[in-house]
Design a protein around this motif. Structure first.
Motif, PDB file in Angstrom:
ATOM      1  N   PRO A  99      90.932  24.556 -85.042  1.00 16.60           N
ATOM      2  CA  PRO A  99      90.213  26.013 -84.574  1.00 16.60           C
ATOM      3  C   PRO A  99      91.440  26.638 -83.697  1.00 16.60           C
ATOM      4  O   PRO A  99      92.184  26.027 -82.981  1.00 16.60           O
ATOM      5  CB  PRO A  99      89.179  25.008 -83.444  1.00 16.60           C
ATOM      6  N   GLY A 100      91.262  27.963 -83.442  1.00 18.23           N
ATOM      7  CA  GLY A 100      92.137  28.769 -83.003  1.00 18.23           C
ATOM      8  C   GLY A 100      93.513  29.105 -83.599  1.00 18.23           C
ATOM      9  O   GLY A 100      94.358  29.925 -82.835  1.00 18.23           O
ATOM     10  N   PHE A 101      93.610  28.547 -84.843  1.00 18.49           N
ATOM     11  CA  PHE A 101      94.950  28.995 -85.424  1.00 18.49           C
ATOM     12  C   PHE A 101      95.427  30.463 -85.448  1.00 18.49           C
ATOM     13  O   PHE A 101      96.261  30.696 -85.147  1.00 18.49           O
ATOM     14  CB  PHE A 101      95.110  28.349 -86.712  1.00 18.49           C
ATOM     15  N   PHE A 102      94.455  31.269 -86.063  1.00 18.51           N
ATOM     16  CA  PHE A 102      94.763  32.659 -86.224  1.00 18.51           C
ATOM     17  C   PHE A 102      94.771  33.426 -85.005  1.00 18.51           C
ATOM     18  O   PHE A 102      95.563  34.172 -84.696  1.00 18.51           O
ATOM     19  CB  PHE A 102      93.681  33.335 -87.261  1.00 18.51           C
ATOM     20  N   GLU A 103      93.682  33.106 -84.046  1.00 18.39           N
ATOM     21  CA  GLU A 103      93.854  33.682 -82.762  1.00 18.39           C
ATOM     22  C   GLU A 103      95.037  33.609 -81.827  1.00 18.39           C
ATOM     23  O   GLU A 103      95.597  34.457 -81.458  1.00 18.39           O
ATOM     24  CB  GLU A 103      92.594  33.185 -81.955  1.00 18.39           C
ATOM     25  N   LYS A 104      95.512  32.336 -81.816  1.00 20.49           N
ATOM     26  CA  LYS A 104      96.649  31.886 -80.866  1.00 20.49           C
ATOM     27  C   LYS A 104      97.988  32.614 -81.684  1.00 20.49           C
ATOM     28  O   LYS A 104      98.698  33.147 -81.005  1.00 20.49           O
ATOM     29  CB  LYS A 104      96.725  30.390 -80.610  1.00 20.49           C
ATOM     30  N   SER A 105      97.999  32.525 -82.760  1.00 19.51           N
ATOM     31  CA  SER A 105      99.212  33.192 -83.457  1.00 19.51           C
ATOM     32  C   SER A 105      99.384  34.593 -83.713  1.00 19.51           C
ATOM     33  O   SER A 105     100.364  35.050 -83.263  1.00 19.51           O
ATOM     34  CB  SER A 105      99.025  32.655 -84.959  1.00 19.51           C
ATOM     35  N   LEU A 106      98.248  35.200 -83.696  1.00 22.00           N
ATOM     36  CA  LEU A 106      98.338  36.681 -83.708  1.00 22.00           C
ATOM     37  C   LEU A 106      98.445  37.195 -82.409  1.00 22.00           C
ATOM     38  O   LEU A 106      98.940  38.412 -82.207  1.00 22.00           O
ATOM     39  CB  LEU A 106      96.818  37.241 -84.586  1.00 22.00           C
ATOM     40  N   LYS A 107      97.779  36.715 -81.373  1.00 21.35           N
ATOM     41  CA  LYS A 107      98.028  37.037 -80.048  1.00 21.35           C
ATOM     42  C   LYS A 107      99.476  36.937 -79.454  1.00 21.35           C
ATOM     43  O   LYS A 107      99.873  37.980 -78.987  1.00 21.35           O
ATOM     44  CB  LYS A 107      97.120  36.229 -79.105  1.00 21.35           C
ATOM     45  N   LEU A 108     100.063  35.948 -79.738  1.00 22.66           N
ATOM     46  CA  LEU A 108     101.309  36.085 -79.489  1.00 22.66           C
ATOM     47  C   LEU A 108     102.534  36.885 -80.578  1.00 22.66           C
ATOM     48  O   LEU A 108     103.245  37.467 -79.707  1.00 22.66           O
ATOM     49  CB  LEU A 108     101.903  34.376 -79.932  1.00 22.66           C
ATOM     50  N   LEU A 109     102.032  37.114 -81.629  1.00 23.23           N
ATOM     51  CA  LEU A 109     102.683  37.969 -82.482  1.00 23.23           C
ATOM     52  C   LEU A 109     102.460  39.640 -81.941  1.00 23.23           C
ATOM     53  O   LEU A 109     103.337  40.422 -82.041  1.00 23.23           O
ATOM     54  CB  LEU A 109     102.380  37.992 -84.093  1.00 23.23           C
ATOM     55  N   ALA A 110     101.117  39.730 -81.441  1.00 24.36           N
ATOM     56  CA  ALA A 110     101.117  41.222 -80.830  1.00 24.36           C
ATOM     57  C   ALA A 110     101.803  41.454 -79.779  1.00 24.36           C
ATOM     58  O   ALA A 110     102.198  42.455 -79.576  1.00 24.36           O
ATOM     59  CB  ALA A 110      99.613  41.091 -80.518  1.00 24.36           C
ATOM     60  N   LYS A 111     102.036  40.504 -78.936  1.00 20.59           N
ATOM     61  CA  LYS A 111     103.089  40.465 -77.817  1.00 20.59           C
ATOM     62  C   LYS A 111     104.555  40.730 -78.158  1.00 20.59           C
ATOM     63  O   LYS A 111     105.471  41.331 -77.676  1.00 20.59           O
ATOM     64  CB  LYS A 111     103.137  39.274 -76.930  1.00 20.59           C
ATOM     65  N   HIS A 112     105.021  40.072 -79.322  1.00 23.02           N
ATOM     66  CA  HIS A 112     106.288  40.072 -79.943  1.00 23.02           C
ATOM     67  C   HIS A 112     106.306  40.636 -81.389  1.00 23.02           C
ATOM     68  O   HIS A 112     106.819  39.765 -82.364  1.00 23.02           O
ATOM     69  CB  HIS A 112     106.825  38.634 -79.863  1.00 23.02           C
TER      70      HIS A 112
END
Length: 346
Positions: A99-112
């Motif tokens: 759980p949370g794989f896509f959410e956590k990955s995309l949130k970090l990528l959105a910042k960088h």
């Protein structure tokens, strides 16, 4: 927070027994992919029936059926050509997401957005679910989610023998994949590993030091073969190393190429030693059978042989390490952690 769009490509070949778990984990993520592409590579089991059942739940899923088995690497390229979103994730039918794989990955990528990809940790387990280990191993460049620049990655590889990134967990920037020409069939079976190295050294990458994926290791799998058989390992990495020295030589500085070469040679040598150790154990067991009933002298003989052989193999591995790798703080911590896990397994 606005999140970029995501395409997921799931390739399958005769993994009907694992598909329900993989697909459920995919569909149940807190952040849903905008595009899901499932490619069946000519399966001969009931994979197509399983996939069709899930597609009924979400008709937007794109399904590609190869008439014959073309191989995982062709499927990766096919999926990449069909993908339309900002980012792309290549899922395995026999592994599954936490759980949370896509959410956590995309949130970090959105910042960088400059990052080539985002990577996290995998929990490796047996088919029955028994924990094996976590990859990559600690210590990490940081114990929090962050962006690692291309220069930092290069320094970590050369000075610390440290590599935080893990291909089965990578969410790639699709535009940068095209720009770098990162996925090429010329890199052979190491296609994802080559793409990872190329993009990290060119764009930097994001890293989440958290288990967000489970990799199931099965006998006779590509991963198992490459982890056990020296010849398989060299076969897998040779095409990509040739690309680093020719077509992509300007993207891989000579010192980095040397680090990568030494790392693969060390892995090859370590596998050779492990094979020799196992062969020696088989030899001793066979010798025991031929002696039928063992007396005290026999037991003392086998004990002395085992002690001598362990010292011999340990010395060989240490020599191999000193010849091909650099001792660093990170390496020392990694060895300590391995010893601790052997004594106190999870």
């Amino acid at each position: 927070m606005f999140l970029p769009s995501l395409s997921v490509v799931l390739s399958n070949y005769n993994h009907a027994k694992y598909l329900p778990r993989a697909l459920e984990a995919l569909f149940n993520q807190s952040v849903k992919p905008q595009q899901i592409i499932i490619i069946d590579d000519g399966s001969t089991d009931n994979s197509v029936d399983v996939i069709s059942g899930f597609i009924k739940q979400d008709p937007s899923v794109e399904f590609i059926l190869n008439e014959k088995n073309l191989g995982i690497f062709i499927s990766i390229i096919k999926g990449l050509e069909k993908a339309t979103c900002d980012y792309i994730y290549f899922a395995g039918a026999d592994d599954y997401l936490l759980p949370g794989f896509f959410e956590k990955s995309l949130k970090l990528l959105a910042k960088h957005p400059q990052a080539g990809f985002c990577s996290s940790l995998s929990r490796r387990a047996t088919e029955s679910g028994d924990y094996l280990d976590t990859v990559p191993e600690p210590p990490y460049s940081a114990n929090y989610s962050h962006y690692v620049s291309a220069q930092e990655i290069q320094n970590n590889m050369m000075n610390k023998n440290n590599w935080d990134f893990n291909p089965p967990t990578m969410v790639f920037n699709r535009k940068l994949i095209d720009e770098a020409k990162a996925f090429t069939l010329d890199s052979g079976r190491y296609i994802d590993g080559f793409a990872t190295l190329l993009m990290s050294l060119q764009y930097g990458a994001c890293f989440i030091p958290e288990e967000l994926h489970v990799q199931v290791l099965k006998p006779n799998s590509v991963s198992a073969d490459s982890d056990v058989y020296p010849e398989s390992h060299l076969r897998d990495v040779t095409p990509s190393r040739k690309l680093m020295e020719t077509t992509y030589a300007d993207k891989f500085p000579p010192k980095i190429r040397d680090v990568i070469k030494r790392r693969h040679l060390y892995l090859y040598g370590a596998m050779v030693i492990n094979q020799a150790r196992q062969s020696h154990e088989d030899f001793l067991e066979g010798l025991k059978v031929s002696l039928d009933r063992l007396n005290l002298i026999d037991h003392l003989y086998f004990l002395s042989i085992r002690i001598f052989s362990r010292v011999q193999f340990l010395t060989a591995k240490l020599y191999l390490f000193l010849r091909l790798r650099n001792i660093s703080y990170d390496i020392i911590i990694r060895v300590i952690n391995r010893l601790k896990n052997r004594i106190l397994p999870k």
